[in-house]
Design an enzyme around this catalytic site. Sequence first.
Site, PDB file in Angstrom:
ATOM      1  N   LYS A  35       2.657 -22.894  59.827  1.00  0.00           N
ATOM      2  CA  LYS A  35       3.470 -24.013  59.348  1.00  0.00           C
ATOM      3  C   LYS A  35       2.665 -25.314  59.378  1.00  0.00           C
ATOM      4  O   LYS A  35       3.149 -26.354  59.815  1.00  0.00           O
ATOM      5  CB  LYS A  35       4.729 -24.156  60.200  1.00  0.00           C
ATOM      6  CG  LYS A  35       5.565 -22.888  60.240  1.00  0.00           C
ATOM      7  CD  LYS A  35       7.026 -23.184  60.155  1.00  0.00           C
ATOM      8  CE  LYS A  35       7.870 -21.942  60.213  1.00  0.00           C
ATOM      9  NZ  LYS A  35       7.875 -21.144  59.044  1.00  0.00           N
ATOM     10  N   CYS A  36       1.446 -25.247  58.895  1.00  0.00           N
ATOM     11  CA  CYS A  36       0.504 -26.360  58.963  1.00  0.00           C
ATOM     12  C   CYS A  36       0.107 -26.780  57.552  1.00  0.00           C
ATOM     13  O   CYS A  36       0.157 -25.970  56.624  1.00  0.00           O
ATOM     14  CB  CYS A  36      -0.724 -25.887  59.758  1.00  0.00           C
ATOM     15  SG  CYS A  36      -2.084 -27.049  59.843  1.00  0.00           S
ATOM     16  N   GLY A  37      -0.329 -28.013  57.403  1.00  0.00           N
ATOM     17  CA  GLY A  37      -0.835 -28.461  56.114  1.00  0.00           C
ATOM     18  C   GLY A  37      -2.049 -27.666  55.655  1.00  0.00           C
ATOM     19  O   GLY A  37      -2.356 -27.613  54.466  1.00  0.00           O
TER      20      GLY A  37
END
Length: 184
Positions: A35-37
């Site tokens: 759930k990271c850029g």
Amino acid sequence: MKTIYEFSVKDRKGQDVSLRAYANEVVLIVNTATKCGFTPQYDELEKLYEKYHAEGFEVLDFPCNQFGQQAPGTDESIHEFCKLTFGTKFSRFKKVKVNGEDADPLFKFLKEQKGFAGWDMEHPIAHILDDMLSKEDPDYKEKSDIKWNFTKFLVNKKGQVVARFEPTEKIENIEKQIVELLKA
């Protein structure tokens, strides 16, 4: 000289895996999050894996929830997400801590071998990370701690750590070094 072959890690089901199993291969070790850029880098990692796996290249994926709690869920749910969303086929291991006293021994070793490599300031997220980390610790660049998700360590066929890439590094630059090591 110490190598990664002296370490064992846990696969996502909790079984011990000796990194000696990757002897004579070029290995890219990555701490990841779903759930990271930077999560779309799974696509780039899978493309590298598919392109060079037959030549002796491996990607070892270690989910880590230490940066913004961006790797929630179980080891199995993370694995299913990566398989379904990005079609990953490379090895994924049990979630680890990469910084702090209870950091996984492999990651303590990796950080001892290669310190912070610096941001590619052309990357749109680099300034955000630099500002955030500078506020927390003005000297953060001097420390070998892993700064964020998708930090990568490149290991040669002898098990030696030869490079560290921060998550802002262009995949083309990483690929060039992988190709050189495969030819060596």
